[in-house]
Design an enzyme around this catalytic site. Structure first.
Site, PDB file in Angstrom:
ATOM      1  N   TYR A 146       0.855  -1.192   0.043  1.00 43.05           N
ATOM      2  CA  TYR A 146       0.022  -0.095  -0.062  1.00 43.05           C
ATOM      3  C   TYR A 146       0.798   1.224   0.056  1.00 43.05           C
ATOM      4  O   TYR A 146       1.928   1.367   0.884  1.00 43.05           O
ATOM      5  CB  TYR A 146      -0.840   0.089   1.221  1.00 43.05           C
ATOM      6  CG  TYR A 146      -1.905   1.369   1.314  1.00 43.05           C
ATOM      7  CD1 TYR A 146      -3.083   1.377   0.649  1.00 43.05           C
ATOM      8  CD2 TYR A 146      -1.506   2.331   2.096  1.00 43.05           C
ATOM      9  CE1 TYR A 146      -3.604   2.581   0.824  1.00 43.05           C
ATOM     10  CE2 TYR A 146      -2.226   3.372   2.409  1.00 43.05           C
ATOM     11  CZ  TYR A 146      -3.509   3.599   1.593  1.00 43.05           C
ATOM     12  OH  TYR A 146      -4.243   4.479   1.556  1.00 43.05           O
ATOM     13  N   ASP A 230       9.420   3.430   0.318  1.00 40.06           N
ATOM     14  CA  ASP A 230       8.264   3.800   0.988  1.00 40.06           C
ATOM     15  C   ASP A 230       8.498   3.674   2.644  1.00 40.06           C
ATOM     16  O   ASP A 230       8.449   2.474   3.034  1.00 40.06           O
ATOM     17  CB  ASP A 230       7.116   3.368   0.637  1.00 40.06           C
ATOM     18  CG  ASP A 230       5.869   3.959   1.213  1.00 40.06           C
ATOM     19  OD1 ASP A 230       5.851   4.425   2.318  1.00 40.06           O
ATOM     20  OD2 ASP A 230       4.738   3.794   0.627  1.00 40.06           O
ATOM     21  N   LYS A 257       3.302   9.832   8.769  1.00 41.38           N
ATOM     22  CA  LYS A 257       2.986   9.149  10.321  1.00 41.38           C
ATOM     23  C   LYS A 257       3.636   9.843  11.386  1.00 41.38           C
ATOM     24  O   LYS A 257       3.163  11.036  11.744  1.00 41.38           O
ATOM     25  CB  LYS A 257       3.455   7.816  10.039  1.00 41.38           C
ATOM     26  CG  LYS A 257       2.642   6.961   9.039  1.00 41.38           C
ATOM     27  CD  LYS A 257       1.059   6.672   9.153  1.00 41.38           C
ATOM     28  CE  LYS A 257       0.612   5.763   8.292  1.00 41.38           C
ATOM     29  NZ  LYS A 257      -0.713   5.442   8.223  1.00 41.38           N
TER      30      LYS A 257
END
Length: 401
Positions: A146, A230, A257
């Protein structure tokens, strides 16, 4: 938690009914939905969240790994509150973004940073930078990972994704060296970049094989393409990011995040010459705005959060996660992950498992994710261990009856 809190009670609660009148299934984020309706958070403090019924749970979701210190950190709250009277966003840069970029550059070794408002935006920025820098179009990425919700990083057959997107994408299985090499050969001199998550959450939080990752690095260098890692979730796993555990230096990383201190954030970082494609004085540059990108509230909160998460704190939280994962394994629970991140891998109904854990005082991710925070103590982790093992056992019994 009171046993009176049942699935049907959540589904019939007036707030859930109100929400369904104005939002599809009653909320904005697909990842937060649990059938028949999720609880609604009222407040959070430390490692605990209280919902609209007054039920208190230990938060192992932590807003899908972003709250590295849990909720309502006094130092962050005080700093942000003090800023509000002076303004929350400007049509000018502020020193706050300089300070966060300096901290992150020193921590990770990545030369240049560019901030945005989400991990999705960070990935979009990195892909655009890679294509602009190389003058090539093709992106290779891996199945099951993802990377946000942009067309180029979701399933090619997902509803709403135009067929034309496929012409510049090659998707291969994670860890399949033969398929990867074939994709590189197929792309030829059109390959701009390879995008990889070294421990993809959606694929089960299984760390990538070291040899495979190093092969990607060597291959991209050989063919003149860029390697994008990522790190939106995995940056927390090592001071230099999870890529440092593989002894590689990617050309670009994406982050988010934990670097926002509880506020919306994303970032793209890496080589100075690659990110120079955004230089506004260059003859040919990539224009890339973002009304709230690098706003001083996020930048200040992020700096404080990262100052509180140094090498010692990173190591301590990873050790706590390793110990919990080992305890769950001893308790008969299938679990994968690394350090402070883990995924339950049980062959059970995950909606049932989510509710079973919630009713035992632990909030998981809806896919079985557990993300620890520095706000958790030994007693909290012991509670999590007991609750998860008991929840898994109870769901297994129901599924087998």
């Amino acid at each position: 938690m009171s046993e009176a809190i049942s699935l049907i009670r959540y589904g019939q609660h007036p707030l859930a009914q109100r929400a369904r009148e104005v939002m599809t299934r009653g909320n904005t984020r697909s990842t937060l939905f649990v059938d028949p309706a999720p609880p609604y958070a009222v407040r959070g403090s430390g490692c605990r969240v209280v919902d609209q019924f007054g039920a208190e749970v230990i938060d192992c979701n932590n807003n899908y790994t972003s709250l590295i210190h849990g909720h309502s950190i006094p130092e962050i709250t005080q700093a942000v509150s003090g800023m509000l009277a002076d303004g929350t966003a400007f049509g000018l840069p502020t020193e706050s973004e300089v300070a966060l970029a300096e901290l992150l550059s020193e921590r990770t070794g990545h030369e240049r940073w560019r901030f945005s408002n989400s991990g999705t935006e960070a990935v979009m920025t990195a892909i655009r930078a890679a294509r602009a820098y190389t003058g090539r179009d093709v992106l290779i990425r891996f199945e099951g990972s993802y990377h946000g919700t942009a067309d180029s990083v979701v399933a090619l057959d997902a509803p709403g994704v135009p067929a034309g997107v496929r012409s510049d994408l090659i998707v291969v299985p994670q860890a399949d060296r033969v398929a990867f090499d074939a994709a590189v050969a197929d792309a030829g001199d059109r390959l701009a970049a390879v995008l990889i998550d070294l421990m993809p959450n959606r694929a089960g939080l299984v760390p990538a094989e070291r040899e495979f990752v190093q092969h990607i690095r060597q291959t991209t260098e050989r063919v003149g393409a860029l390697m994008i890692v990522d790190e939106v979730i995995s940056l927390r796993l090592a001071p230099g990011g999870f890529a440092s555990e593989y002894a590689i230096t990617p050309d670009l990383i994406t982050a988010g995040k934990i670097i926002g201190g509880g506020f919306p954030v994303g970032a793209t970082a890496g080589r100075a010459d690659v990110l120079a494609v955004f230089d506004p004085l260059a003859a040919s540059n990539v224009g890339w705005g973002g009304t709230f990108s690098a706003n001083p509230v996020t930048m200040t909160a992020g700096r404080i959060a990262m100052e509180r998460f140094g090498v010692a704190e990173t190591d301590q939280l990873n050790l706590r996660g390793d110990a919990l994962r080992a305890a769950l394994t001893r308790g008969g629970v299938a679990v994968t992950g690394f350090g402070s991140l883990m995924r339950l891998r049980e062959a059970v109904d995950f909606t049932e498992l989510w509710w079973a854990a919630y009713q035992r005082g632990v909030m998981l991710g809806t896919n079985g994710l557990l993300a620890l925070s520095t706000a958790m103590g030994d007693a909290d982790v012991s509670h999590i261990e007991r609750a998860v093992i008991d929840a898994v056992d109870s769901v297994r019994e129901r599924n087998n009856s």
